[in-house]
Design a protein around this motif. Structure first.
Motif, PDB file in Angstrom:
ATOM      1  N   TRP A 203       0.818  -1.207   0.000  1.00  0.00           N
ATOM      2  CA  TRP A 203       0.000   0.000   0.000  1.00  0.00           C
ATOM      3  C   TRP A 203       0.853   1.259   0.000  1.00  0.00           C
ATOM      4  O   TRP A 203       0.518   2.246  -0.649  1.00  0.00           O
ATOM      5  CB  TRP A 203      -0.976  -0.006   1.180  1.00  0.00           C
TER       6      TRP A 203
ATOM      7  N   ARG B 185      -5.150   8.948   1.454  1.00  0.00           N
ATOM      8  CA  ARG B 185      -5.597   7.784   0.688  1.00  0.00           C
ATOM      9  C   ARG B 185      -5.755   8.155  -0.781  1.00  0.00           C
ATOM     10  O   ARG B 185      -5.545   7.348  -1.678  1.00  0.00           O
ATOM     11  CB  ARG B 185      -6.915   7.253   1.263  1.00  0.00           C
ATOM     12  N   ASP B 191     -10.453   3.267  -6.411  1.00  0.00           N
ATOM     13  CA  ASP B 191     -11.222   2.042  -6.642  1.00  0.00           C
ATOM     14  C   ASP B 191     -10.326   0.879  -7.087  1.00  0.00           C
ATOM     15  O   ASP B 191     -10.767  -0.047  -7.742  1.00  0.00           O
ATOM     16  CB  ASP B 191     -12.297   2.318  -7.697  1.00  0.00           C
ATOM     17  N   GLU B 192      -9.047   0.964  -6.779  1.00  0.00           N
ATOM     18  CA  GLU B 192      -8.156  -0.113  -7.226  1.00  0.00           C
ATOM     19  C   GLU B 192      -7.497  -0.777  -6.042  1.00  0.00           C
ATOM     20  O   GLU B 192      -7.264  -0.172  -5.002  1.00  0.00           O
ATOM     21  CB  GLU B 192      -7.088   0.456  -8.167  1.00  0.00           C
ATOM     22  N   ASP B 193      -7.171  -2.044  -6.226  1.00  0.00           N
ATOM     23  CA  ASP B 193      -6.507  -2.805  -5.182  1.00  0.00           C
ATOM     24  C   ASP B 193      -5.111  -3.171  -5.696  1.00  0.00           C
ATOM     25  O   ASP B 193      -4.992  -3.879  -6.690  1.00  0.00           O
ATOM     26  CB  ASP B 193      -7.326  -4.069  -4.873  1.00  0.00           C
ATOM     27  N   GLN B 196      -4.211  -6.786  -6.380  1.00  0.00           N
ATOM     28  CA  GLN B 196      -4.880  -7.307  -7.566  1.00  0.00           C
ATOM     29  C   GLN B 196      -4.132  -6.897  -8.836  1.00  0.00           C
ATOM     30  O   GLN B 196      -3.872  -7.701  -9.727  1.00  0.00           O
ATOM     31  CB  GLN B 196      -6.318  -6.744  -7.585  1.00  0.00           C
ATOM     32  N   GLU B 354       0.918  -9.341   0.133  1.00  0.00           N
ATOM     33  CA  GLU B 354      -0.302 -10.084  -0.155  1.00  0.00           C
ATOM     34  C   GLU B 354      -0.052 -11.271  -1.069  1.00  0.00           C
ATOM     35  O   GLU B 354      -0.947 -12.091  -1.304  1.00  0.00           O
ATOM     36  CB  GLU B 354      -1.346  -9.162  -0.789  1.00  0.00           C
TER      37      GLU B 354
END
Lengths: 553, 356, 264
Positions: A203, B185, B191-193, B196, B354
């Motif tokens: 992130w 943020r 709207d993106e991860d 992914q 992840e």
């Protein structure tokens, strides 16, 4: 702030306060005085004393390089476009004509090839940046090895450390701005590094780059950091750093007449102003010379950033080298999947090692202060040999850092010394682990040896090289006594005895106390006490067959 | 701490003890210092310029000559700016422009610097001065008064007494930056991860392998043994997010003698007659791994020297990377061009949290 | 004035070509002439049997120990079937062959054979089995598109040879050599034949025009001084860092010592 300072003013003719009568200068001074009360400042600082030693100028080199960076950087901002919008290059450099590149790269090339003197200013900016951080590093080493960080200067050490870290940040953000192939791959490494951090890495990378790497945001964001946030912080911390230098007054080396309660040197006006002011121009001059004769960061060779190509010898600027080297030294296989997540120890470990290393650097004054328990102020500097354990620790730290640094150029070492890449890496791996211990041991022994030699010189004089024949026909070399000022420099130091472990008020021995006693033993077990006056008398009389030369001229 | 009191012997020599001893600050562990007495300042030595008027004249001459030289340097730099234009894009001219402006500027700077320092050293009054130091800690009255001020302020405001007010204020102060943090943020698309996005590239079934940067498709027969082709997917150059996609999709195409390849059973159909395609993005921190040695079949990353063995499905044989380079399954289409069978079967590039 | 004449040269569009031609004549010692004749002889069957016989003798005396009399290779040297005249001209013409000793890779040395002998060897090897011929002169003039060349160089070559052609490290003691001062023919032949661990870049990967462009780019770098001044070996930040520590900080410390020393 200290408010009362006793000056031994020797030259009343050069009175600091503005004169009352006559001329434009006096009128102007009076005008300003009536509105600012500036005379107080002149009185306070005009004759402030600064001691003279070459190593005291290192901080100034850093400061002056920073001024040069600000000046040249401001010029560059007038031309640089911090945008990653794609344009087609149409400037003067032939082998890039017609290439697609970002505006950032295009404008950096424009500065280099189409603005007269632009390349010179770019090179001044970059060389000054390298010199800035190098000077900070050497300044820190000087402070460390002379014990200048001791009370009351511990906090100023931390401020200096913060400046060092900020300078690294300034350097890296600036290096990345032109969006060339070299810096782009540097950013890619940073991106990979961040992604490898547990929990938050993905992130942070995503937010930093505004989406996927490389994105179109990073250059603009780094630019804001590089020209706004970081410089503002650097300026603020430099100001704080200097305020503390004024509050504490500068340290001095031991010497005749110098005590913990005074500072001997030249007054700000006029001598120090002339020397330090002149020195700014000298530092700037050296930077200008480097920039006129030596290419730095030839972005036209690197070309615009493209994720597919890479150059052999892709390295960061020298000050990030230790981090890059730490990444290179990790052996294969340090990555695991555990609990359905990837744990990249090939990234976590070097990051932790660097954080711990920097943490130790930042906290060293407090560690040493705790071990010695010394609560006095110290203004007379240690000679490195007179603090053998500290000097050994410093040597170990330097060796460790140098190992990481060398690792960042392992490929260049391999090609230039015709070695294999693998053997260079393995050697440096061993160096980084064993080297600090060896360096600690050697440095400490050398210090103690030098202390013994000093003691020997104080007690028995130095070998003069003069051979005389005694009445009995015997030839001997005359040992001459050092003069009293030299002797004072050699004996004016103190050693600590290790703590003896005693129960505290509750009759207990705590773990912390035990640790402290052990550390204290480590620090002070081996020590050479300075010669006392009794020993001196004894030493002079008890000349082992040598003749005392005329010591005092 | 009790152990601060272990210091037994305070130093005897007044000069080597620090300013604070009068206040009774601890010297820490037992301190041994020399009792040799400070001899005081050494006698002042006169400079030649103090004694010899000729030397003084000479020094004076040197100083103003240096300042004049500086002026000459500045003028030279300005003249060089005009005399060495660079507009024809000629590198030699640019070099001269840089060099001569730089030399002029350096001369101007050195003239001022050397002149000022020489003035300071040789001509200005050289008697050293003394400042007295005072403990950094303020006088006890000042400290007592400042403590008193805080006490008064505390009493008058009730900061210590009215705990509910104080604690709610602290709470509010802690909470107020939160919106600011949340705003960040927005640094990346909402709207993106990322996990992914990192898991997929633009490679898909039937996408032709094309040359980087021209986008010309590659036939299997083009790839001779010992060759290496730098590959991008068909149509990449037309994409809006060309660089982001290229950063994941760059591929290295090599042809080895099929006998040299050790292929595991599940990857049997992924190569074509010794032609293999591997991701070019290092699994360590993402540099392009592009150094192919055609005899040893090693792939080396120039950034951190991770080495991958193409014979053994790009297993790591040296360096900090852990995972092999992901393989792109390839096939040949009806016209003889190399195409992808699918996307990569795992995320390419550096590891991330992840990823599993 | 030197500056003026240099500028005049630069301005002329043909200047680079002329300069290279002069450079080639001086350094290569009439290589251009020789090269064009061998190309002709390799291309046409008119290559004289005498040259091939000469090459055969040289091969038997100097190369057969490692490569075998039948060129099938031995444990000490690879097979030479199909390598072509280009590979021979590169390996022998740059002094890499015959090897002085086995090592991580064959090192560049002063050549052991005259140009005629090299040509004879090349002709002989090419006569046994066909392979890439010595490149056509028209691709070696460094008159192509430097931008395309630069881009291709960065994508295909820079990772080993460095963006400025300064060379770089490979695994286990091998290295990619520096490219400055290498003849255009040899650059072309290296791409075409992939000597030692260098991959092959055949004409489907980099067309002859692409190869010409890459040569153009490299020659541009070689023939134009760096606008910023001395290149410090074009090694990038490592050289710059060492320079600033040793010379930059060294000079500043020298000034510091002078500044704080008492005037005599």
């Amino acid at each position: 702030m200290t408010s009362t300072i006793d000056h031994r003013t020797e030259a009343p003719a050069e009175a600091p306060a503005p004169r009352k009568s006559g001329g434009f200068t006096a009128a102007a001074a009076n005008y300003i005085e009536d509105r600012t009360s500036i005379s107080g400042v002149v009185k306070e600082f005009g004759r402030k004393i600064f001691p003279d030693h070459w190593s005291f100028m290192l901080g100034e080199v850093a400061l002056y390089s920073f001024v040069v960076i600000i000046l040249s950087g401001t010029f560059l901002t007038f031309f640089f476009q911090a945008s990653m919008a794609e344009v087609v290059y149409n400037g003067s450099f032939v082998p890039l004509k017609g290439m697609q590149m970002s505006s950032a790269m295009d404008s950096a090339l424009h500065i280099s090839f189409d603005v007269r003197g632009g390349l010179l200013v770019r090179q001044i900016h970059h060389w000054a940046a390298l010199l800035f951080i190098a000077a900070i590093g050497l300044h820190m080493l000087r402070i460390f090895f002379t014990g200048a960080f001791r009370k009351p200067r511990e906090l100023n050490w931390v401020i200096g450390f913060v400046l060092f870290v900020l300078a690294l940040g300034e350097g890296f953000t600036g290096y990345s701005l032109p969006d060339d192939l070299l810096s782009g791959n540097g950013l890619r490494i940073i991106d990979g590094l961040i992604k490898g951090l547990p929990f938050v890495g993905t992130w942070i990378s995503f937010l930093l780059f505004g989406g996927e790497f490389p994105g179109t945001a990073i250059v603009g964001r780094l630019y804001t950091l590089h020209i706004l946030l970081l410089p503002a912080m650097v300026v603020a911390f430099i100001a704080l750093h200097l305020v503390f230098v004024v509050v504490h007054k500068h340290t001095q080396f031991s010497g005749g007449g110098r005590t913990e309660k005074n500072v001997i040197g030249y007054p700000v006006l006029p001598v120090y102003a002339a020397k330090a002011g002149g020195f700014f121009f000298l530092v700037f001059g050296v930077i200008a010379l480097m920039a006129s004769f030596f290419t730095i960061n030839p972005i036209w060779n690197y070309g615009p950033y493209d994720p597919s190509p890479v150059s052999a010898g892709t390295q960061p600027d020298w000050y990030i080298g230790f981090a890059d080297g730490a990444l290179r030294l990790i052996p294969p296989g340090w990555e695991f999947v555990w609990l359905d997540h990837t744990w990249s120890f090939n990234i976590i470990v070097p990051v932790l090692v660097l954080v711990i290393f920097l943490g130790l650097v930042a906290s060293y004054p407090f560690v040493e202060g705790w071990v010695t328990g010394d609560k006095r102020e110290h203004h007379i500097l240690d000679r490195p040999r007179n603090a053998p354990t500290r000097t050994g620790i410093g040597a170990a730290g330097v060796t460790f850092y140098a190992g990481l640094w060398a690792a960042a150029s392992s490929d260049i070492i391999a090609t230039h010394f015709q070695l294999s890449l693998e053997s260079v890496t393995h050697t440096i791996q061993a160096w980084v682990i064993l080297g600090p211990f060896i360096a600690y041991f050697i440095a400490k022994r050398v210090c103690i040896g030098l202390q013994k030699k000093d003691r020997e010189i104080v007690l028995h004089g130095f070998e003069s090289g003069r051979i005389v024949r005694l009445p009995g026909g015997e030839y001997i070399e005359v040992h001459e006594q050092v003069d009293e000022y030299e002797r004072w420099k050699l004996v004016n130091y103190e050693v600590h005895e290790p703590i003896t472990l005693r129960p505290n008020a509750q009759g207990k021995i705590t773990g912390a106390a035990r640790l402290r006693a052990r550390m204290s033993r480590w620090f002070f077990e081996d020590r050479i006490a300075p010669a006392t006056s009794k020993e001196l008398e004894h030493g002079h009389g008890d000349a082992h067959g040598e003749i005392e030369g005329g010591g005092h001229h | 701490m009790a152990h601060d009191e272990v210091s037994g012997t305070h130093s005897a020599a007044s000069d080597s003890s620090a300013v604070e001893t009068s206040r009774g600050a601890s010297t820490g562990t037992a301190v041994i210092a020399s009792d040799v007495v400070n001899p005081g300042e050494p006698p002042h030595r006169h400079r030649v310029t103090d004694i010899d008027p000729k030397a003084e004249k000479r020094a004076q001459r040197s100083v103003y000559t240096l300042f004049y030289l500086s002026i000459a340097g500045s003028i030279f730099a300005v003249a060089a700016y005009m005399a060495f234009p660079i507009e024809d894009g000629d590198q030699a001219a640019l070099r001269l422009n840089t060099l001569f402006i730089g030399v002029g500027v350096a001369l101007a700077l050195f003239g001022i610097g050397l002149g000022a320092v020489h003035w300071g050293k040789a001509l200005m009054h050289d008697k050293e001065g003394i400042d007295l130091r005072h403990p950094v800690r303020g006088s006890e009255e000042t400290i007592a008064r400042s403590v008193e001020i805080f006490d008064e302020a505390d009493r008058e405001s009730g900061f210590g007494r009215r705990t509910l007010i104080r604690n709610s204020l602290i709470g509010a102060l802690v909470a107020f930056p939160l919106p600011g943090i949340v705003l960040f943020r927005g640094l990346a698309p909402q709207d993106e991860d990322p996990a992914q996005l990192l898991s997929h590239t633009v490679w898909k079934k039937g996408a032709r392998l094309t040359l980087d940067p021209s986008g010309i498709p590659v036939k299997a027969s083009d790839v001779t043994i010992g060759s290496v082709f730098h590959i991008i997917p068909e149509g990449l150059n037309d994409l809006e997010d060309r660089l982001e996609q290229k950063a994941k999709a760059a591929v290295l195409l090599m042809r080895l003698n099929p006998a040299d390849l050790n292929i595991s059973p599940e990857r049997k159909g992924w190569s074509y007659d010794g032609i293999v395609a591997y991701s070019k993005i290092c699994t360590h921190v993402g540099c392009p791994v592009a150094l192919f040695e055609q005899q040893t079949h090693h792939l080396l990353c120039p950034c951190h020297q991770s080495t991958f063995d193409v014979e053994n499905e790009c297993q790591v044989i040296f360096g900090p990377a852990k995972r092999p380079l992901p393989q792109l399954p390839i096939a040949v289409d009806s016209e003889g061009y190399l195409v992808a069978q699918s996307d990569f079967h795992e995320p390419v590039g550096p590891s991330f949290w992840e990823r599993s | 004035m030197a500056r003026k004449s240099r500028k005049a040269n630069r301005r002329h569009p043909l200047a680079t070509v002329v300069l290279i031609a002069i450079g080639l004549v001086v350094t290569g010692g009439g290589y251009a002439l020789f090269s064009s004749t061998t190309t002709a002889s390799a291309d046409t069957s008119a290559s004289s049997q005498q040259t091939i016989d000469e090459g055969k003798k040289l091969f038997a005396a100097n190369c057969a120990t490692c490569h075998g009399l039948d060129m099938q290779g031995t444990k000490d040297g690879p097979s030479l079937i199909g390598v072509g005249a280009a590979a021979v001209n590169f390996q022998v013409g740059t002094g890499r062959m015959p090897m002085a000793m086995q090592g991580p890779q064959a090192m560049q040395k002063p050549t052991q054979f005259t140009d005629e002998q090299t040509a004879a060897l090349a002709a002989y090897v090419a006569s046994i089995s066909p392979g890439p011929a010595i490149p056509d002169e028209r691709y070696l003039q460094a008159d192509g598109d430097a931008t395309n060349g630069g881009q291709l160089f960065r994508i295909n070559c820079a990772m080993c040879h460095n963006v400025a052609g300064a060379g770089g490290a490979l695994t286990e003691g091998k290295f990619a050599p520096e490219l400055t001062g290498v003849l255009a023919t040899h650059i072309y032949e290296a791409m075409l034949t992939g000597p030692q661990n260098m991959p092959v870049f055949n004409d489907n990967n980099l067309t002859p025009e692409d190869k010409r462009d890459i040569i153009t780019y490299l020659k541009f770098l070689e023939n134009n001084p760096s606008p910023g001044g001395f290149e410090l070996g074009s090694l990038g930040p490592v050289a710059e860092g060492l320079f600033v520590w040793i010379f930059g900080l060294g000079a500043v410390i020298g000034l510091m010592v002078w500044l704080t020393a008492k005037s005599n």
